[in-house]
Write a protein that holds these residues in place. Sequence first.
Motif, PDB file in Angstrom:
ATOM      1  N   ILE A  94      -6.462   9.719  -8.426  1.00  0.00           N
ATOM      2  CA  ILE A  94      -5.287   9.558  -7.568  1.00  0.00           C
ATOM      3  C   ILE A  94      -5.542  10.194  -6.210  1.00  0.00           C
ATOM      4  O   ILE A  94      -5.260   9.603  -5.157  1.00  0.00           O
ATOM      5  CB  ILE A  94      -4.036  10.161  -8.244  1.00  0.00           C
ATOM      6  CG1 ILE A  94      -3.644   9.316  -9.441  1.00  0.00           C
ATOM      7  CG2 ILE A  94      -2.897  10.287  -7.257  1.00  0.00           C
ATOM      8  CD1 ILE A  94      -2.531   9.893 -10.254  1.00  0.00           C
ATOM      9  N   LYS A  95      -6.090  11.385  -6.189  1.00  0.00           N
ATOM     10  CA  LYS A  95      -6.385  12.054  -4.927  1.00  0.00           C
ATOM     11  C   LYS A  95      -7.421  11.289  -4.116  1.00  0.00           C
ATOM     12  O   LYS A  95      -7.330  11.202  -2.884  1.00  0.00           O
ATOM     13  CB  LYS A  95      -6.885  13.480  -5.178  1.00  0.00           C
ATOM     14  CG  LYS A  95      -5.795  14.435  -5.587  1.00  0.00           C
ATOM     15  CD  LYS A  95      -6.351  15.830  -5.756  1.00  0.00           C
ATOM     16  CE  LYS A  95      -5.266  16.793  -6.197  1.00  0.00           C
ATOM     17  NZ  LYS A  95      -5.782  18.148  -6.360  1.00  0.00           N
ATOM     18  N   ALA A  96      -8.442  10.736  -4.792  1.00  0.00           N
ATOM     19  CA  ALA A  96      -9.460   9.963  -4.094  1.00  0.00           C
ATOM     20  C   ALA A  96      -8.851   8.720  -3.466  1.00  0.00           C
ATOM     21  O   ALA A  96      -9.203   8.329  -2.344  1.00  0.00           O
ATOM     22  CB  ALA A  96     -10.578   9.585  -5.064  1.00  0.00           C
ATOM     23  N   ALA A  97      -7.895   8.079  -4.163  1.00  0.00           N
ATOM     24  CA  ALA A  97      -7.253   6.892  -3.605  1.00  0.00           C
ATOM     25  C   ALA A  97      -6.352   7.257  -2.427  1.00  0.00           C
ATOM     26  O   ALA A  97      -6.249   6.508  -1.445  1.00  0.00           O
ATOM     27  CB  ALA A  97      -6.440   6.193  -4.688  1.00  0.00           C
ATOM     28  N   LYS A  98      -5.711   8.412  -2.519  1.00  0.00           N
ATOM     29  CA  LYS A  98      -4.769   8.819  -1.473  1.00  0.00           C
ATOM     30  C   LYS A  98      -5.473   9.340  -0.226  1.00  0.00           C
ATOM     31  O   LYS A  98      -5.174   8.933   0.902  1.00  0.00           O
ATOM     32  CB  LYS A  98      -3.829   9.888  -2.027  1.00  0.00           C
ATOM     33  CG  LYS A  98      -2.723  10.280  -1.083  1.00  0.00           C
ATOM     34  CD  LYS A  98      -1.786  11.252  -1.764  1.00  0.00           C
ATOM     35  CE  LYS A  98      -0.643  11.643  -0.841  1.00  0.00           C
ATOM     36  NZ  LYS A  98       0.257  12.600  -1.480  1.00  0.00           N
TER      37      LYS A  98
END
Length: 126
Positions: A94-98
Amino acid sequence: MLCTSIPRPDDYFAEMAKSDEHMQKVRKNLMKKRVMTQRSEKLRQMKQQKKVAKQMQGETILKKDVEKRKSTEELKTTHVNRKINPKAQFKMQIKAAKFGCGGDKKCCSKWNTRSSSADVFEYRSE
Protein backbone atom coordinates in the motif's frame (compact mmCIF):
# COMPACT_ATOMS: atom_id res chain seq x y z
CA MET A 1 84.21 -76.19 41.56
CA LEU A 2 82.07 -74.46 44.08
CA CYS A 3 79.13 -76.19 45.52
CA THR A 4 76.17 -73.85 45.52
CA SER A 5 73.90 -76.04 47.56
CA ILE A 6 75.76 -75.35 50.82
CA PRO A 7 75.14 -71.78 52.06
CA ARG A 8 77.94 -69.73 53.54
CA PRO A 9 77.88 -69.15 57.26
CA ASP A 10 77.04 -65.65 58.53
CA ASP A 11 80.41 -65.19 60.22
CA TYR A 12 82.36 -66.02 57.05
CA PHE A 13 84.88 -63.28 56.26
CA ALA A 14 86.75 -63.25 52.99
CA GLU A 15 89.45 -60.94 51.75
CA MET A 16 87.95 -58.34 49.40
CA ALA A 17 89.71 -57.60 46.13
CA LYS A 18 88.73 -53.88 46.28
CA SER A 19 89.08 -51.43 49.13
CA ASP A 20 86.11 -49.79 50.86
CA GLU A 21 87.00 -46.39 49.38
CA HIS A 22 86.96 -47.81 45.88
CA MET A 23 83.62 -49.49 46.49
CA GLN A 24 82.19 -46.16 47.73
CA LYS A 25 83.31 -44.52 44.45
CA VAL A 26 81.67 -47.32 42.50
CA ARG A 27 78.41 -46.84 44.42
CA LYS A 28 78.51 -43.07 43.82
CA ASN A 29 79.02 -43.62 40.09
CA LEU A 30 76.14 -46.09 40.00
CA MET A 31 73.89 -43.60 41.81
CA LYS A 32 74.88 -40.82 39.37
CA LYS A 33 74.05 -43.03 36.41
CA ARG A 34 70.70 -43.95 37.95
CA VAL A 35 69.86 -40.28 38.59
CA MET A 36 70.87 -39.29 35.05
CA THR A 37 68.71 -42.01 33.51
CA GLN A 38 65.78 -40.93 35.67
CA ARG A 39 66.23 -37.30 34.59
CA SER A 40 66.46 -38.20 30.93
CA GLU A 41 63.36 -40.38 31.23
CA LYS A 42 61.50 -37.54 32.93
CA LEU A 43 62.55 -35.07 30.22
CA ARG A 44 61.48 -37.49 27.51
CA GLN A 45 58.07 -37.90 29.16
CA MET A 46 57.68 -34.12 29.46
CA LYS A 47 58.46 -33.64 25.76
CA GLN A 48 55.91 -36.32 24.90
CA GLN A 49 53.30 -34.63 27.09
CA LYS A 50 53.99 -31.28 25.39
CA LYS A 51 53.48 -32.85 21.98
CA VAL A 52 50.19 -34.40 23.06
CA ALA A 53 49.02 -31.13 24.64
CA LYS A 54 49.85 -29.20 21.48
CA GLN A 55 47.97 -31.70 19.36
CA MET A 56 44.96 -31.54 21.66
CA GLN A 57 45.02 -27.73 21.56
CA GLY A 58 45.07 -27.80 17.75
CA GLU A 59 42.11 -30.17 17.70
CA THR A 60 40.09 -27.95 20.04
CA ILE A 61 40.82 -24.90 17.88
CA LEU A 62 39.66 -26.80 14.79
CA LYS A 63 36.48 -27.87 16.60
CA LYS A 64 35.75 -24.27 17.58
CA ASP A 65 36.27 -23.14 13.99
CA VAL A 66 33.91 -25.80 12.69
CA GLU A 67 31.25 -24.85 15.25
CA LYS A 68 31.63 -21.17 14.44
CA ARG A 69 31.31 -21.87 10.72
CA LYS A 70 28.18 -23.94 11.33
CA SER A 71 26.60 -21.23 13.45
CA THR A 72 27.32 -18.52 10.85
CA GLU A 73 25.83 -20.72 8.11
CA GLU A 74 22.74 -21.27 10.24
CA LEU A 75 22.40 -17.52 10.78
CA LYS A 76 22.72 -16.84 7.05
CA THR A 77 20.09 -19.41 6.18
CA THR A 78 17.70 -18.10 8.83
CA HIS A 79 18.07 -14.52 7.54
CA VAL A 80 17.45 -15.64 3.97
CA ASN A 81 14.57 -17.92 4.85
CA ARG A 82 12.86 -15.47 7.15
CA LYS A 83 9.37 -14.82 5.84
CA ILE A 84 7.73 -11.44 6.08
CA ASN A 85 4.45 -11.29 7.90
CA PRO A 86 1.56 -11.10 5.31
CA LYS A 87 0.03 -8.14 7.12
CA ALA A 88 3.33 -6.25 7.01
CA GLN A 89 3.77 -7.20 3.35
CA PHE A 90 0.30 -5.81 2.55
CA LYS A 91 1.17 -2.54 4.32
CA MET A 92 4.40 -2.29 2.31
CA GLN A 93 2.45 -2.74 -0.94
CA ILE A 94 0.00 0.00 0.00
CA LYS A 95 2.79 2.43 0.87
CA ALA A 96 4.65 1.59 -2.35
CA ALA A 97 1.50 2.31 -4.37
CA LYS A 98 0.85 5.56 -2.51
CA PHE A 99 4.36 7.03 -2.25
CA GLY A 100 6.36 5.10 -4.83
CA CYS A 101 9.31 2.81 -4.30
CA GLY A 102 11.97 5.39 -3.65
CA GLY A 103 13.08 6.18 -7.17
CA ASP A 104 16.16 8.24 -8.00
CA LYS A 105 17.78 10.05 -5.14
CA LYS A 106 18.78 13.73 -5.26
CA CYS A 107 22.45 12.93 -4.78
CA CYS A 108 22.63 11.27 -8.18
CA SER A 109 20.78 13.96 -10.15
CA LYS A 110 23.84 16.20 -10.70
CA TRP A 111 26.28 13.60 -11.89
CA ASN A 112 28.07 13.95 -15.19
CA THR A 113 26.95 11.04 -17.26
CA ARG A 114 27.31 10.26 -20.94
CA SER A 115 23.79 11.39 -21.72
CA SER A 116 23.99 14.60 -19.66
CA SER A 117 27.27 15.65 -21.23
CA ALA A 118 25.99 14.93 -24.76
CA ASP A 119 22.90 17.05 -24.15
CA VAL A 120 23.73 20.60 -25.27
CA PHE A 121 20.12 21.86 -25.25
CA GLU A 122 20.77 24.29 -22.42
CA TYR A 123 23.64 25.99 -24.24
CA ARG A 124 21.80 26.85 -27.45
CA SER A 125 21.40 30.50 -28.01
CA GLU A 126 18.48 31.49 -30.28
